[in-house]
Design a protein around this motif. Sequence first.
Motif, PDB file in Angstrom:
ATOM      1  N   VAL A 345     -50.013   8.722  -2.314  1.00 27.41           N
ATOM      2  CA  VAL A 345     -49.032   9.170  -3.295  1.00 27.41           C
ATOM      3  C   VAL A 345     -49.614   8.993  -4.697  1.00 27.41           C
ATOM      4  O   VAL A 345     -49.952   7.881  -5.107  1.00 27.41           O
ATOM      5  N   ASP A 346     -49.747  10.095  -5.422  1.00 29.73           N
ATOM      6  CA  ASP A 346     -50.277  10.010  -6.784  1.00 29.73           C
ATOM      7  C   ASP A 346     -49.280  10.461  -7.841  1.00 29.73           C
ATOM      8  O   ASP A 346     -49.615  10.511  -9.024  1.00 29.73           O
ATOM      9  N   LEU A 347     -48.054  10.795  -7.418  1.00 34.04           N
ATOM     10  CA  LEU A 347     -47.015  11.143  -8.381  1.00 34.04           C
ATOM     11  C   LEU A 347     -45.647  10.803  -7.808  1.00 34.04           C
ATOM     12  O   LEU A 347     -45.343  11.139  -6.665  1.00 34.04           O
ATOM     13  N   VAL A 348     -44.825  10.144  -8.621  1.00 32.23           N
ATOM     14  CA  VAL A 348     -43.418   9.911  -8.288  1.00 32.23           C
ATOM     15  C   VAL A 348     -42.574  10.748  -9.233  1.00 32.23           C
ATOM     16  O   VAL A 348     -42.764  10.705 -10.449  1.00 32.23           O
ATOM     17  N   ILE A 349     -41.679  11.544  -8.668  1.00 36.45           N
ATOM     18  CA  ILE A 349     -40.760  12.365  -9.462  1.00 36.45           C
ATOM     19  C   ILE A 349     -39.358  11.825  -9.247  1.00 36.45           C
ATOM     20  O   ILE A 349     -38.850  11.854  -8.120  1.00 36.45           O
ATOM     21  N   ASN A 350     -38.741  11.310 -10.286  1.00 34.92           N
ATOM     22  CA  ASN A 350     -37.370  10.806 -10.180  1.00 34.92           C
ATOM     23  C   ASN A 350     -36.425  11.893 -10.671  1.00 34.92           C
ATOM     24  O   ASN A 350     -36.367  12.204 -11.863  1.00 34.92           O
ATOM     25  N   VAL A 351     -35.709  12.507  -9.733  1.00 34.99           N
ATOM     26  CA  VAL A 351     -34.806  13.613 -10.046  1.00 34.99           C
ATOM     27  C   VAL A 351     -33.422  13.029 -10.319  1.00 34.99           C
ATOM     28  O   VAL A 351     -32.784  12.465  -9.432  1.00 34.99           O
ATOM     29  N   GLY A 352     -32.966  13.167 -11.552  1.00 35.13           N
ATOM     30  CA  GLY A 352     -31.733  12.523 -11.979  1.00 35.13           C
ATOM     31  C   GLY A 352     -32.056  11.204 -12.657  1.00 35.13           C
ATOM     32  O   GLY A 352     -33.139  10.643 -12.509  1.00 35.13           O
ATOM     33  N   ALA A 353     -31.104  10.675 -13.392  1.00 35.05           N
ATOM     34  CA  ALA A 353     -31.318   9.401 -14.087  1.00 35.05           C
ATOM     35  C   ALA A 353     -31.418   8.273 -13.078  1.00 35.05           C
ATOM     36  O   ALA A 353     -30.637   8.213 -12.123  1.00 35.05           O
ATOM     37  N   PRO A 354     -32.374   7.342 -13.245  1.00 29.43           N
ATOM     38  CA  PRO A 354     -32.536   6.249 -12.274  1.00 29.43           C
ATOM     39  C   PRO A 354     -31.431   5.210 -12.332  1.00 29.43           C
ATOM     40  O   PRO A 354     -31.312   4.390 -11.421  1.00 29.43           O
ATOM     41  N   LYS A 355     -30.618   5.202 -13.403  1.00 29.86           N
ATOM     42  CA  LYS A 355     -29.460   4.303 -13.551  1.00 29.86           C
ATOM     43  C   LYS A 355     -29.828   2.838 -13.770  1.00 29.86           C
ATOM     44  O   LYS A 355     -28.954   2.001 -13.880  1.00 29.86           O
ATOM     45  N   GLY A 356     -31.114   2.526 -13.808  1.00 25.20           N
ATOM     46  CA  GLY A 356     -31.515   1.150 -14.042  1.00 25.20           C
ATOM     47  C   GLY A 356     -33.015   1.047 -14.239  1.00 25.20           C
ATOM     48  O   GLY A 356     -33.781   1.763 -13.581  1.00 25.20           O
ATOM     49  N   ALA A 357     -33.454   0.172 -15.144  1.00 29.78           N
ATOM     50  CA  ALA A 357     -34.880   0.017 -15.413  1.00 29.78           C
ATOM     51  C   ALA A 357     -35.603  -0.561 -14.202  1.00 29.78           C
ATOM     52  O   ALA A 357     -36.712  -0.134 -13.857  1.00 29.78           O
ATOM     53  N   SER A 358     -34.987  -1.534 -13.532  1.00 26.21           N
ATOM     54  CA  SER A 358     -35.636  -2.156 -12.377  1.00 26.21           C
ATOM     55  C   SER A 358     -35.831  -1.148 -11.250  1.00 26.21           C
ATOM     56  O   SER A 358     -36.884  -1.138 -10.587  1.00 26.21           O
TER      57      SER A 358
END
Length: 593
Positions: A345-358
């Motif tokens: 895995v060389d890319l993480v795509i977070n679709v939508g707000a993650p709702k938290g820094a952790s």
Amino acid sequence: MTRKRRTNSSAAEIRTEPLLPERFEQWFRSRGWTIRPHQRAMLEKARARRSTLLIAPTGAGKTLAGFLPSLVELVSGERPRRGAGLHTLYISPLKALAVDVARNLLTPVEEMQLPVRIETRTADTSVGKRQRQRVRPPDMLLTTPEQLALLLSHADAAYLFADLRTIILDELHALVGSKRGDLLALDLARLGTLAPDAIRIGLSATVARPSELRAFLLPQREPDRAIHLADLVIVTGGAKPDIRLLESKNPVPWAGHTTLYALPDVYAAIKAHRMSLLFVNTRFQAELLFHELWRINDDNLPIALHHGSLDATQRRKVEAAMAAGRLRAVVATSTLDLGIDWGDVDLVINVGAPKGASRLIQRIGRSNHRLDEPSKALLVPSNRFEVLECRAALDAALEGVQDVVLSRKGALDVLAQHVLGTAAAGPFHPDELYNEVISAQPYADLSRRDFDRVVDFVATGGYSLRTYERFARLRPMDDGRLRIAHPRIAQQYRMNAGTIVDAPMLKVRLVRRRGVPAPGHAARLTGGRVLGEIDEMFIAELQVGDTFVFGGEIVRFEGLRDTDVFVSRTWDSEPKIPSYPGGKFPLSTHLAS
């Protein structure tokens, strides 16, 4: 009040053997590796029988550091057995993480030909295997907090854990600040009674106050005078993550959570990388995103789907394909966001707000899972308000800020569940159980009055229900102990143990028809392959013939019998997307401020 570190045994045994046996040294050399300082430190702590918290960034090899002392001890000589022979208990917050760790551990075990048996135990494990594990357990058992609670509710728990030497708690920071952490703390206190010589190893990402996790690891026998802390090993360094916010040519909508405006950009990012992990917050979003990506997948890229409602066999297939590098992208919920090592895995795509820094820091750590390479992530807001959330999360992640609240008082409803689980294993004396409970860090300040009220509630149903016989779950014995009132109550406890609230779910089966129906009669539905589980409320709104997306394919609703939903494969340009309860994530207090 003072803070004290303490050992778990009266004296550390002095040995002359090298910390790392020759076969382990050879294995490290064969891979071009050298043992890292924190891995050596964990070996030293384990030899001295000291419970330890290891804090390390992504890719530092903290899982191997946690297991290495157990592997070394297991091959260093025979030890007298007093029970079933279980040596190491590993606790993971995710089923997928436990399976992944077991898969990664098998590599050194098989290559060094170590006589070590490793098994997992989750809700996906067959009933027969779980029964066998209570009598003939492996050397290392990898499981979850809920399964540990179930193991401790049986009468043979003392026999099962009599030989336990090491307890490994992975991703500890993700468990401690919740009711699952309260349940785990109580179960650790129980293990402290059954296996008092076992040391505890905590593995965690960076946290603001490590002392809270260190206190969680050790029994707190005198909270008014001192807080006992486990030893601490910290790994510094690690590359700074590479995180950016998507800047799309398409306008960002004012509202909604479908994120369909960004599909071309997301697909382009997938094509530009070896393997991408796409995280969403809900199963609804996972099904929708996966379905829409395949609509535009003109290059026929291998894209898979992973979430908790899919059948376990399907999830394992996806995980195996990821580990083998046969996929270009996986759309997933939180089932894959903790500690799992997918090397390609060389890319993480977070679709939508993650709702938290952790949560964001955990998710982006799945990319470039190596200490010296920066994790690469792309944040895709679903609407214009989420642009602000994503920007705040990005800034917090770059600063390394964690917003998980670790310090908390133990919940009394969790304590009530633990009391009933203890009674299911055998009679207990309230005085002895109270002393055991307050040794758990979240319950260190629990008063005897509150404890007795909880026990009374479990035993009688409390002041409002004590007149009803059905709520009399515990019976007093002549010697002052309390026992379970009926075996049925123990069975009910084991069917409902845990703090994760489940909505009524129905099994989704591919239909298999038998015979030709008579004119005017419906075809007889028979059981086929299970695809997974779906929310009962969603099915209640369907009519026979309606289509919906499940597990990444379009199915037609054929009928319902008992708790089985029968479907057949079909095609429809506008299928429904299943909705699930718990689809609204709260914004963390840190990001909100």
